[in-house]
Design a protein around this motif. Structure first.
Motif, short mmCIF file in Angstrom:
data_model
loop_
_atom_site.label_atom_id
_atom_site.label_comp_id
_atom_site.label_asym_id
_atom_site.label_seq_id
_atom_site.Cartn_x
_atom_site.Cartn_y
_atom_site.Cartn_z
N VAL A 1 0.84 -1.20 0.00
CA VAL A 1 0.00 0.00 0.00
C VAL A 1 0.87 1.25 0.00
N VAL A 2 1.92 1.25 0.81
CA VAL A 2 2.83 2.40 0.87
C VAL A 2 3.51 2.60 -0.49
N LEU A 3 3.95 1.51 -1.11
CA LEU A 3 4.59 1.63 -2.42
C LEU A 3 3.63 2.14 -3.49
N GLN A 4 2.38 1.71 -3.47
CA GLN A 4 1.41 2.18 -4.45
C GLN A 4 1.15 3.67 -4.28
N ARG A 5 1.02 4.13 -3.06
CA ARG A 5 0.81 5.57 -2.83
C ARG A 5 2.04 6.37 -3.22
N PHE A 15 10.03 5.86 -6.32
CA PHE A 15 9.46 4.53 -6.22
C PHE A 15 10.51 3.45 -5.96
N GLN A 16 11.57 3.44 -6.75
CA GLN A 16 12.57 2.38 -6.60
C GLN A 16 13.31 2.50 -5.26
N ALA A 17 13.68 3.70 -4.88
CA ALA A 17 14.37 3.88 -3.61
C ALA A 17 13.46 3.51 -2.44
N MET A 18 12.20 3.87 -2.55
CA MET A 18 11.24 3.54 -1.49
C MET A 18 11.06 2.02 -1.39
N GLY A 19 11.02 1.34 -2.52
CA GLY A 19 10.89 -0.11 -2.52
C GLY A 19 12.08 -0.77 -1.84
N LEU A 20 13.28 -0.32 -2.17
CA LEU A 20 14.47 -0.89 -1.53
C LEU A 20 14.48 -0.61 -0.02
#
Length: 96
Positions: A6-10, A19-24
């Motif tokens: 959910v956090v990644l989608q927002r 997006f990529q940095a947040m995913g890592l």
């Protein structure tokens, strides 16, 4: 893990450049939390550590497989679609 999706989608909607940095960062945080949980309960008799480890590995594999399947089924546009019939007659850029 579900909260992380959910956090990644927002993040992807509001800040696509992060997006990529947040995913890592999200996956690293999940591993850190799991490590802290295992370290806190390493000498407990509440559960069998081997069974716990096997269930973590199995659930992680199922989660990764489900995410891979969802990604393969997603309709992600990687090119801009053709403009609709109604908009083809409109001029959107400067005329030369």
């Amino acid at each position: 893990m579900g909260i992380g999706i959910v956090v990644l989608q927002r993040t992807a909607k509001h800040f696509p450049q992060l997006f990529q940095a947040m995913g890592l960062m999200l996956y690293t945080t999940q591993l850190l939390v799991l490590f802290l949980f295992v370290a806190a309960f390493k000498d407990t008799t509440l559960f069998n550590p081997r069974t716990f480890a096997a269930s973590i590995v199995a659930s992680t594999l199922v989660w990764v497989a489900a995410q891979a399947r969802a990604h393969m089924k997603a309709k992600i546009l990687y090119v801009e679609p053709e403009p609709s019939e109604a908009r083809r007659g409109e001029k959107t850029g400067p005329s030369t």
